[in-house]
Design a protein around this motif. Structure first.
Motif, short mmCIF file in Angstrom:
data_model
loop_
_atom_site.label_atom_id
_atom_site.label_comp_id
_atom_site.label_asym_id
_atom_site.label_seq_id
_atom_site.Cartn_x
_atom_site.Cartn_y
_atom_site.Cartn_z
N ILE A 4 0.85 -1.18 0.00
CA ILE A 4 0.00 0.00 0.00
C ILE A 4 0.89 1.24 0.00
N HIS A 5 0.55 2.20 -0.85
CA HIS A 5 1.31 3.45 -0.95
C HIS A 5 0.38 4.61 -0.60
N LEU A 6 0.66 5.29 0.49
CA LEU A 6 0.00 6.53 0.85
C LEU A 6 1.01 7.67 0.73
N SER A 7 0.51 8.86 0.49
CA SER A 7 1.40 10.01 0.45
C SER A 7 0.66 11.28 0.83
N ASP A 8 1.43 12.26 1.29
CA ASP A 8 0.91 13.60 1.53
C ASP A 8 -0.33 13.59 2.42
N GLY A 234 -2.66 4.33 -2.94
CA GLY A 234 -2.24 3.42 -3.98
C GLY A 234 -2.15 1.99 -3.49
N VAL A 235 -2.36 1.06 -4.41
CA VAL A 235 -2.17 -0.37 -4.17
C VAL A 235 -1.28 -0.91 -5.27
N ALA A 236 -0.20 -1.56 -4.91
CA ALA A 236 0.71 -2.13 -5.90
C ALA A 236 0.80 -3.63 -5.70
N PHE A 237 0.79 -4.35 -6.81
CA PHE A 237 0.99 -5.79 -6.83
C PHE A 237 2.30 -6.04 -7.56
N VAL A 238 3.22 -6.69 -6.88
CA VAL A 238 4.55 -6.93 -7.44
C VAL A 238 4.71 -8.43 -7.66
N GLY A 239 4.74 -8.83 -8.93
CA GLY A 239 4.95 -10.22 -9.29
C GLY A 239 6.37 -10.47 -9.76
N PRO A 240 6.68 -11.70 -10.09
CA PRO A 240 8.05 -12.02 -10.53
C PRO A 240 8.49 -11.25 -11.76
N ASP A 241 7.53 -10.95 -12.66
CA ASP A 241 7.91 -10.27 -13.90
C ASP A 241 6.97 -9.12 -14.26
N TYR A 242 6.31 -8.53 -13.26
CA TYR A 242 5.44 -7.38 -13.51
C TYR A 242 5.21 -6.61 -12.22
N VAL A 243 4.80 -5.34 -12.39
CA VAL A 243 4.32 -4.50 -11.29
C VAL A 243 3.04 -3.84 -11.76
N THR A 244 1.96 -3.97 -10.99
CA THR A 244 0.68 -3.33 -11.28
C THR A 244 0.38 -2.32 -10.18
N VAL A 245 0.05 -1.08 -10.57
CA VAL A 245 -0.20 -0.02 -9.59
C VAL A 245 -1.59 0.57 -9.82
N HIS A 246 -2.39 0.61 -8.77
CA HIS A 246 -3.72 1.23 -8.81
C HIS A 246 -3.74 2.48 -7.93
N MET A 247 -4.52 3.48 -8.31
CA MET A 247 -4.85 4.59 -7.43
C MET A 247 -6.30 4.41 -7.01
#
Length: 274
Positions: A4-8, A234-247
């Motif tokens: 999970i990515h939060l900011s500001d 933000g929500v990020a999913f980090v796989g072996p060969d990809y990164v998916t980022v949602h806001m």
């Protein structure tokens, strides 16, 4: 791995508002939303502007709130933060060089938390001692790495915003470029905007904060632009060969509809709701 990515979050004294919004209230809303949908996340990172005025009371409140939070949390500081006050409440972030930097290993790799704050300016700096710290961290581990920082490390091409970007961005990008095979993604804040791009070949992303929002008004040449767009994290999913980022716009107040099945056979003029 999910993170999970939060900011500001811009905490301030209870009852105070920014842009007509209560930062503490909206931060609490963000935390509730995160736990409702993402209690399985491995890590939550907040990339700076923890306090709006750098007040010790804000850091003390944040410490108390996060100490009881069920997800592991790591913090970066931003231009609104006061490094000395932050470190007096979160001493575990203090490095031997006096900056608030650190790392944590996760299932997706080693996360590095950078300090881009410079006193008496909203612009970011990444001076030679901080550059050396990053070079050393990148050299002592095989990776992969995820980098977290406050200031934008590449231009937005919004004039007022770029005046307060990471001013040492070219030097920072050279370091990233030399290590691009090790770095999977760079997460940053500061701009209060959903942004995507690359830094020396490494994908990078940002998002709106949990309180007030900006707007990419390219015609404005002097002042930063604000809007009433929804609060987000933000929500990020980090796989072996990809990164998916949602806001995730948790501040959105409208309806959310189900519009149809993903099964192609169910898409027809007679039954589809359009």
């Amino acid at each position: 791995m999910k993170l999970i990515h939060l900011s500001d979050i811009h905490l301030t004294v209870p009852g105070s508002t920014i842009g007509g919004r209560d930062p503490r209230h909206n931060f609490e809303r963000a935390l509730r939303h995160v736990l409702a949908d993402h209690s399985d996340a491995e890590l939550m990172v907040i990339t700076g502007d923890l306090s709006d005025w750098g007040d010790r009371a804000d850091y003390e409140w944040l410490r108390g709130r996060l100490d009881g939070f069920p997800l592991p949390v790591r913090l970066c500081i931003g231009n609104h933060d006061n490094r000395a006050e932050f470190l007096s409440v979160f001493p575990e972030y203090a490095g031997s060089d006096g900056f608030a930097q650190g790392f944590q290993d996760t299932a997706a790799g080693r996360c590095l938390f950078l300090d881009t704050t410079e006193p008496q300016t909203h612009a970011g700096r990444y001076c030679p001692p901080r550059q050396d710290w990053l070079e050393q961290r990148l050299s002592e581990h095989d990776g992969p790495f995820l980098l977290f920082m406050h200031h934008n490390p590449m231009p937005t091409h919004l004039g007022p915003m770029d005046q307060i970007r990471l001013l040492d961005d070219a030097a920072f990008r050279r370091i990233v470029g030399r290590n691009r095979d090790k770095i999977r993604h760079i997460f940053f804040g500061h701009c209060h905007l959903p942004l995507g791009g690359s830094v020396a070949g490494v994908p990078a992303s940002s998002l709106r904060g949990t309180n007030h929002a900006s707007y990419p008004l390219f015609s404005e040449k002097a002042m930063l632009s604000a809007s009433d767009l929804p609060e987000a994290y933000g929500v990020a999913f980090v796989g072996p060969d990809y990164v998916t980022v949602h806001m995730v716009e948790f501040g959105y107040q409208g309806a959310i509809r189900t519009e149809g099945s993903p099964d192609f056979a169910m898409w027809n003029r007679e039954t589809m709701q359009r």
